[in-house]
Design a protein around this motif. Structure first.
Motif, PDB file in Angstrom:
ATOM      1  N   GLY A 143      41.762  39.587  30.756  1.00 29.17           N
ATOM      2  CA  GLY A 143      41.681  39.921  32.171  1.00 29.17           C
ATOM      3  C   GLY A 143      40.612  39.070  32.836  1.00 29.17           C
ATOM      4  O   GLY A 143      39.577  38.773  32.238  1.00 29.17           O
TER       5      GLY A 143
ATOM      6  N   GLY B 221      45.410  38.857  36.192  1.00 29.99           N
ATOM      7  CA  GLY B 221      44.315  38.888  37.147  1.00 29.99           C
ATOM      8  C   GLY B 221      43.948  37.551  37.745  1.00 29.99           C
ATOM      9  O   GLY B 221      43.013  37.485  38.548  1.00 29.99           O
TER      10      GLY B 221
ATOM     11  N   LYS C  41      44.302  34.921  40.456  1.00 28.53           N
ATOM     12  CA  LYS C  41      44.819  34.982  41.818  1.00 28.53           C
ATOM     13  C   LYS C  41      46.078  34.119  41.951  1.00 28.53           C
ATOM     14  O   LYS C  41      46.124  32.990  41.481  1.00 28.53           O
ATOM     15  CB  LYS C  41      43.755  34.503  42.807  1.00 28.53           C
ATOM     16  CG  LYS C  41      44.178  34.622  44.263  1.00 28.53           C
ATOM     17  CD  LYS C  41      43.078  34.144  45.194  1.00 28.53           C
ATOM     18  CE  LYS C  41      43.517  34.248  46.649  1.00 28.53           C
ATOM     19  NZ  LYS C  41      42.467  33.753  47.575  1.00 28.53           N
TER      20      LYS C  41
ATOM     21  N   PRO D 237      49.276  39.747  38.560  1.00 33.01           N
ATOM     22  CA  PRO D 237      48.179  40.682  38.781  1.00 33.01           C
ATOM     23  C   PRO D 237      48.054  41.658  37.619  1.00 33.01           C
ATOM     24  O   PRO D 237      48.868  41.672  36.698  1.00 33.01           O
ATOM     25  CB  PRO D 237      48.592  41.403  40.072  1.00 33.01           C
ATOM     26  CG  PRO D 237      50.087  41.329  40.078  1.00 33.01           C
ATOM     27  CD  PRO D 237      50.430  40.020  39.426  1.00 33.01           C
ATOM     28  N   VAL D 238      46.999  42.457  37.680  1.00 36.77           N
ATOM     29  CA  VAL D 238      46.779  43.482  36.655  1.00 36.77           C
ATOM     30  C   VAL D 238      47.665  44.675  36.992  1.00 36.77           C
ATOM     31  O   VAL D 238      47.423  45.393  37.961  1.00 36.77           O
ATOM     32  CB  VAL D 238      45.295  43.879  36.596  1.00 36.77           C
ATOM     33  CG1 VAL D 238      45.075  45.017  35.621  1.00 36.77           C
ATOM     34  CG2 VAL D 238      44.451  42.674  36.206  1.00 36.77           C
TER      35      VAL D 238
ATOM     36  N   ASN E 264      34.758  35.911  33.039  1.00 41.58           N
ATOM     37  CA  ASN E 264      34.004  36.908  33.778  1.00 41.58           C
ATOM     38  C   ASN E 264      32.513  36.702  33.518  1.00 41.58           C
ATOM     39  O   ASN E 264      32.091  36.687  32.366  1.00 41.58           O
ATOM     40  CB  ASN E 264      34.431  38.312  33.312  1.00 41.58           C
ATOM     41  CG  ASN E 264      33.496  39.398  33.766  1.00 41.58           C
ATOM     42  OD1 ASN E 264      33.141  39.461  34.936  1.00 41.58           O
ATOM     43  ND2 ASN E 264      33.081  40.243  32.841  1.00 41.58           N
TER      44      ASN E 264
ATOM     45  N   ASN F  86      38.481  42.513  36.045  1.00 38.98           N
ATOM     46  CA  ASN F  86      39.594  43.050  35.260  1.00 38.98           C
ATOM     47  C   ASN F  86      39.435  42.809  33.761  1.00 38.98           C
ATOM     48  O   ASN F  86      40.263  43.279  32.982  1.00 38.98           O
ATOM     49  CB  ASN F  86      40.914  42.433  35.729  1.00 38.98           C
ATOM     50  CG  ASN F  86      41.299  42.890  37.111  1.00 38.98           C
ATOM     51  OD1 ASN F  86      41.391  44.083  37.376  1.00 38.98           O
ATOM     52  ND2 ASN F  86      41.511  41.946  38.023  1.00 38.98           N
TER      53      ASN F  86
END
Length: 279
Positions: free
Chosen positions: A206, A173, A175, A179-180, A232, A210
């Motif tokens: 993640g 996840g 950038k 990716p996921v 996150n 994510n």
């Protein structure tokens, strides 16, 4: 499924600020308090970065030493994992904290793209960091941003640059990096088991929204989970996460959903083959 699940809490990182979320712990005192709450909520690994007086990322060994000492005092038995990540320093200074002999440290064994830059991990630097980990009895956590990183960890394990079975963490996840993708995730698991054995422990992280996706994939697939404000800062689109502990509790709820006990610190140390400590 009865295998205990290790929850790692990545408490601060190099990027999030209090403008992003006031709960992000920046000072060492804030980090200790936030980690203690997360430990009480079920986290048994603390993945740690430190910041300077201006709140910028640093590899300052003295700040790492103060954080490590505080965590060992207030979170007895918790696994302290220090970051050698490239946002915090350049060259060999990224490994200056390894002489503190933390239980674990992150190790990126290859390069990849990040959102606005190349995350550069040159072979000679990787070898230096790996050798320092062996010299100071530090278990590496292999941060795999790409399939090639898992294969490189296997090569390093085979020729002795990594001691014992590597603990691989899939990072998805970011950038411009991996990716996921569920098929890729499943192939990562297949690759770890093929190279290191059916019972080799692995983890997944993640980024952003994510985080909960990777938590669920990992927990439901028999792996271990990473959460925390480094990766996150939100519970959902509308709500900021009030603490690292809140994100840990969310991961623990998924463990309950999939009937997996949350690993105690004793179980986590046993699963990862870490030294015993007195609580």
């Amino acid at each position: 499924m009865t295998k205990p699940c290790i929850i790692c809490v990545a408490i601060t990182g190099s990027l999030p600020t209090k403008d992003n979320n006031p709960a992000v712990p920046i000072t060492v005192a804030e980090q200790i308090e936030s980690t203690q709450e997360a430990f009480e909520a079920g986290a048994t690994i603390a993945h740690c970065h430190v910041r300077d007086d201006a709140g910028k990322p640093t590899s300052d060994p003295e700040r790492f030493a103060a954080l490590k000492q505080g965590l060992e005092k207030h979170c007895p038995g918790m696994i302290v994992q220090l970051s050698t990540g490239g946002r915090s320093g350049a060259g060999r200074e990224r490994g200056g904290m390894l002489r503190l002999s933390p239980d674990m440290a992150s190790l990126a064994v290859g390069s990849n793209n990040f959102p606005t830059r190349v995350y550069e991990n040159a072979p000679d630097l990787v070898d230096f960091l790996a050798a320092e980990m062996i010299a100071h009895d530090v278990k590496p956590e292999i941060e795999a941003f790409d399939l090639s990183h898992i294969l490189q960890a296997a090569a390093m394990h085979k020729d002795g640059r990594i001691r014992d079975t590597p603990y691989v963490q899939f990072v998805m996840g970011v950038k411009n990096a991996m990716p996921v993708d569920r098929d890729v995730f499943d192939y990562y698991i297949h690759t770890v088991k093929r190279l290191f054995g059916e019972d080799a422990p692995w983890c997944a992280a993640g980024i952003g929204s994510n985080q909960i996706v990777l938590n669920e994939w990992a927990i439901s697939s028999g792996g271990h989970a990473r959460t925390g404000l480094e990766d996150n800062v939100r519970l959902d689109r509308e709500r900021l996460a009030p603490s690292n502990a809140a994100l840990v509790r969310r991961a623990a709820e998924l463990c309950e959903k999939y009937e997996r006990p949350v690993a105690s610190w004793q179980q986590a140390r046993n699963i990862l083959g870490l030294r015993e400590v007195a609580a």
